[in-house]
Design a protein around this motif. Structure first.
Motif, PDB file in Angstrom:
ATOM      1  N   ARG A 427     -13.293  43.424 -24.343  1.00  0.00           N
ATOM      2  CA  ARG A 427     -12.966  43.263 -23.297  1.00  0.00           C
ATOM      3  C   ARG A 427     -13.098  43.845 -21.550  1.00  0.00           C
ATOM      4  NH1 ARG A 427      -6.222  43.580 -21.958  1.00  0.00           N
ATOM      5  NH2 ARG A 427      -6.877  42.098 -19.331  1.00  0.00           N
ATOM      6  N   LEU A 430     -17.040  42.437 -21.776  1.00  0.00           N
ATOM      7  CA  LEU A 430     -17.011  41.517 -20.786  1.00  0.00           C
ATOM      8  C   LEU A 430     -16.050  41.162 -19.130  1.00  0.00           C
ATOM      9  CD1 LEU A 430     -15.226  38.888 -23.664  1.00  0.00           C
ATOM     10  CD2 LEU A 430     -17.609  38.656 -22.937  1.00  0.00           C
ATOM     11  N   THR A 431     -15.464  42.772 -19.075  1.00  0.00           N
ATOM     12  CA  THR A 431     -15.349  42.621 -17.533  1.00  0.00           C
ATOM     13  C   THR A 431     -15.965  43.156 -16.623  1.00  0.00           C
ATOM     14  OG1 THR A 431     -13.287  43.103 -18.237  1.00  0.00           O
ATOM     15  CG2 THR A 431     -13.773  44.394 -16.016  1.00  0.00           C
ATOM     16  N   GLY A 433     -19.160  41.620 -16.809  1.00  0.00           N
ATOM     17  CA  GLY A 433     -19.632  41.069 -16.813  1.00  0.00           C
ATOM     18  C   GLY A 433     -21.271  40.443 -17.878  1.00  0.00           C
ATOM     19  N   LYS A 435     -23.547  38.967 -20.589  1.00  0.00           N
ATOM     20  CA  LYS A 435     -22.670  38.051 -21.700  1.00  0.00           C
ATOM     21  C   LYS A 435     -23.084  37.564 -23.292  1.00  0.00           C
ATOM     22  CE  LYS A 435     -25.084  36.222 -17.286  1.00  0.00           C
ATOM     23  NZ  LYS A 435     -26.215  35.484 -16.264  1.00  0.00           N
ATOM     24  N   GLN A 449     -11.839  35.386 -27.431  1.00  0.00           N
ATOM     25  CA  GLN A 449     -11.872  34.256 -26.570  1.00  0.00           C
ATOM     26  C   GLN A 449     -11.251  34.223 -25.102  1.00  0.00           C
ATOM     27  OE1 GLN A 449     -14.486  32.478 -26.987  1.00  0.00           O
ATOM     28  NE2 GLN A 449     -15.422  33.565 -29.342  1.00  0.00           N
ATOM     29  N   GLN A 450     -10.062  34.940 -25.122  1.00  0.00           N
ATOM     30  CA  GLN A 450      -9.523  34.595 -23.789  1.00  0.00           C
ATOM     31  C   GLN A 450      -9.394  35.451 -23.218  1.00  0.00           C
ATOM     32  OE1 GLN A 450      -5.743  36.378 -24.134  1.00  0.00           O
ATOM     33  NE2 GLN A 450      -5.986  37.221 -25.949  1.00  0.00           N
ATOM     34  N   PHE A 451     -10.781  36.553 -23.332  1.00  0.00           N
ATOM     35  CA  PHE A 451     -11.298  37.220 -22.077  1.00  0.00           C
ATOM     36  C   PHE A 451     -12.827  36.344 -21.570  1.00  0.00           C
ATOM     37  CE2 PHE A 451      -9.168  40.010 -25.186  1.00  0.00           C
ATOM     38  CZ  PHE A 451      -7.831  40.910 -24.644  1.00  0.00           C
ATOM     39  N   VAL A 452     -12.904  35.340 -22.374  1.00  0.00           N
ATOM     40  CA  VAL A 452     -14.776  34.616 -22.387  1.00  0.00           C
ATOM     41  C   VAL A 452     -14.103  34.506 -21.194  1.00  0.00           C
ATOM     42  CG1 VAL A 452     -16.389  33.710 -23.157  1.00  0.00           C
ATOM     43  CG2 VAL A 452     -15.240  35.331 -24.479  1.00  0.00           C
ATOM     44  N   LYS A 453     -15.700  34.372 -20.349  1.00  0.00           N
ATOM     45  CA  LYS A 453     -15.535  33.613 -19.113  1.00  0.00           C
ATOM     46  C   LYS A 453     -16.856  32.660 -19.256  1.00  0.00           C
ATOM     47  CE  LYS A 453     -14.286  37.145 -15.657  1.00  0.00           C
ATOM     48  NZ  LYS A 453     -13.227  37.748 -14.862  1.00  0.00           N
ATOM     49  N   PRO A 454     -17.134  31.343 -18.488  1.00  0.00           N
ATOM     50  CA  PRO A 454     -18.325  30.660 -18.473  1.00  0.00           C
ATOM     51  C   PRO A 454     -19.269  31.378 -18.410  1.00  0.00           C
ATOM     52  CG  PRO A 454     -16.407  29.623 -16.887  1.00  0.00           C
ATOM     53  CD  PRO A 454     -15.707  31.092 -17.470  1.00  0.00           C
ATOM     54  N   GLN A 456     -20.136  33.908 -20.699  1.00  0.00           N
ATOM     55  CA  GLN A 456     -20.260  34.384 -22.157  1.00  0.00           C
ATOM     56  C   GLN A 456     -20.066  33.468 -23.051  1.00  0.00           C
ATOM     57  OE1 GLN A 456     -16.831  36.706 -19.875  1.00  0.00           O
ATOM     58  NE2 GLN A 456     -18.559  37.937 -19.013  1.00  0.00           N
TER      59      GLN A 456
END
Length: 472
Positions: A427, A430-431, A433, A435, A449-454, A456
């Motif tokens: 997390r 991912l925070t 940035g 990828k 996967q709940q922490f993954v942004k487009p 990443q």
């Protein structure tokens, strides 16, 4: 009047451990011939000193120095510990949300680590709301004022702030009571003396006695105290071990490089000891680092080979760190291995696994370093994948994927193993940035996967061969 009974004890001059009899080796620090005998009077404080401390009304303290006799637990009044901010967010974090009023804090660190600089700033903040006294027994008032006012440009409340250079603990007691001091900084405990016992400043007897006197003053008059303590050659707190039993909180400043300082709590009655504070030393003082990960990343816009990023857990914090590797042709008869901040034994393991299970020749001169001067313990295994990736990148002269992070342990079998609390580490990456997050397949589960942004992704890998293929 009967003469006070003399107690004989044996104390290690290196670490301050107490013993009931002499022995050749200290069982705490393992030093030889450092245990010496000292004699201490049974009553370490004089009647005049007790009278000075007790001439005002007593205020109940956290250490229970005032007694109301035996009570049932149902009749004991529970009081919440009030906290105030020190003006430094990282120090507040380590202390558990601010400094607890009426507590005794012991701050230690190597010479030049920034103890006085840190407390100079704390004194400025405290003087805005309460009568504050800074006792400096190791330098003149002129030296102290030149640093605090001229160099650091600090703005003290002139009505609330007092400065003293006495080395007598009895004088400190008188000054505190006379001026109704509520926040006291004593720098340092090894420089003070009490006329109630014999011995020179810094000796075991004097240190214990002075600490007890100041602790009693604080507990009975509601004074918040910060003691400065010196360290021995092993960077361990100098003086008797009983000193740590007297105080409420013990914090230590670690020096990692020329500017980074890490603050840890060894003991904290009002919070946990998992929090870590990170500061940066500048010519204008010590400043809290709100985003410490930036200190341990190169910050270069250009993407170089031989560099990989991982996430380590230091205390309760997750930090992004950059590992750099340089592999060159062997110039001598034997290959050279240099490690700065990384365990030499872990590097030896990684090169052996690369050769055995990855089919990668490792007969190179290898240099491994952490950006920012951070040092990791030999037990840290979460950076194995990052060290491997950085090393492969240097050997192949090919940068790792941009914005990639590697978190995982490398086993002797070539498998990638999970590490503790990997979800918070993922997390954190991912925070920031990043990828592509490479982790062991055994550690992957859908909740990440709940922490993954487009843009990443989390990439699970089973073994060293999967890692080699991913980097190719």
């Amino acid at each position: 009047m009967a003469k006070a009974k003399i107690k004989i004890a044996y104390v290690c001059s290196e670490c301050g451990a107490d013993y009931t009899k002499w022995q050749g080796q200290c069982s705490e620090c393992k030093a030889w011939n450092t245990i010496t005998e000292f004699r201490e009077a049974a009553s370490s404080t004089s009647k005049s000193l007790n009278a000075a401390i007790n001439r005002n009304n007593k205020v109940g303290g956290y250490a229970g120095t005032t007694s109301n006799g035996v009570q049932r637990i149902s009749t004991v009044q529970v009081e919440e510990a009030a906290r105030v901010t020190t003006g430094l967010s990282e120090l507040d974090r380590v202390l558990g949300g601010g400094i607890t009023l009426g507590s005794v804090v012991l701050l230690s660190g190597d010479p030049g680590s920034g103890k006085t600089t840190l407390l100079t700033k704390v004194a400025e903040v405290m003087s805005q709301t309460m009568p504050t006294l800074y006792v400096t027994a190791e330098e003149s008032l002129s030296q102290w004022a030149k640093r605090g006012v001229e160099r650091l440009k600090l703005n003290y409340n002139q009505d609330n702030f007092l400065l003293s250079d006495t080395d007598s603990v009895e004088d400190i007691v008188d000054q505190c009571i006379e001026n109704n001091i509520k926040f006291l900084i004593a720098d340092s405990i090894q420089a003070f003396e009490s006329n109630s016992v014999e011995g020179s400043a810094g000796g075991v007897t004097q240190v214990k006695t002075c600490a007890k006197i100041l602790n009693r003053l604080c507990k009975q008059h509601g004074v918040t105290l910060v003691l400065v303590g010196q360290v021995n050659k092993n960077s361990q707190m100098a003086g008797p071990q009983t000193l740590k039993h007297i105080i409420d909180t013990a914090v230590h400043i670690e020096v990692n490089d020329a500017s980074v300082r890490i603050l840890r709590a060894d003991k904290n009655r009002f919070g946990d000891t998992e929090q870590v504070g990170i500061f940066q030393m500048t010519e204008k003082g010590m400043h809290s680092v709100d985003n410490p990960s930036r200190l341990f990343l190169s910050g270069s816009e250009e993407h170089f080979e031989g560099s990989a990023i991982s996430v380590i857990k230091d205390g309760a914090r997750n930090l992004l760190i950059e590992i750099q590797a340089l592999a060159t042709e062997v110039e001598g008869e034997k290959s050279i291995r240099n490690c700065i901040g990384v365990s030499y034994s872990r590097l030896s393991l990684i090169t052996a696994v690369l050769k055995k299970h990855g089919g990668i020749p490792t007969y190179y001169d290898i240099n491994i370093s952490l950006v920012g001067g951070l040092k990791m313990s030999d037990s840290e295994t979460s950076t194995d994948m990052a060290v491997t990736a950085a090393l492969l990148s240097s050997i192949n002269s090919k940068p790792v994927p941009e914005d990639a992070v590697f978190i995982g342990e490398l086993a002797l079998t070539g498998e990638l193993r999970q590490v503790p609390q990997i979800v918070p580490r993922v997390r954190e990456a991912l925070t920031h940035g990043k990828k592509q997050i490479y982790i062991p397949a055994v550690a992957y589960h859908k909740s990440m996967q709940q922490f993954v942004k487009p843009g990443q992704s989390i990439i699970p890998l089973k073994n060293i061969r999967d890692l080699i293929e991913a980097l190719n």
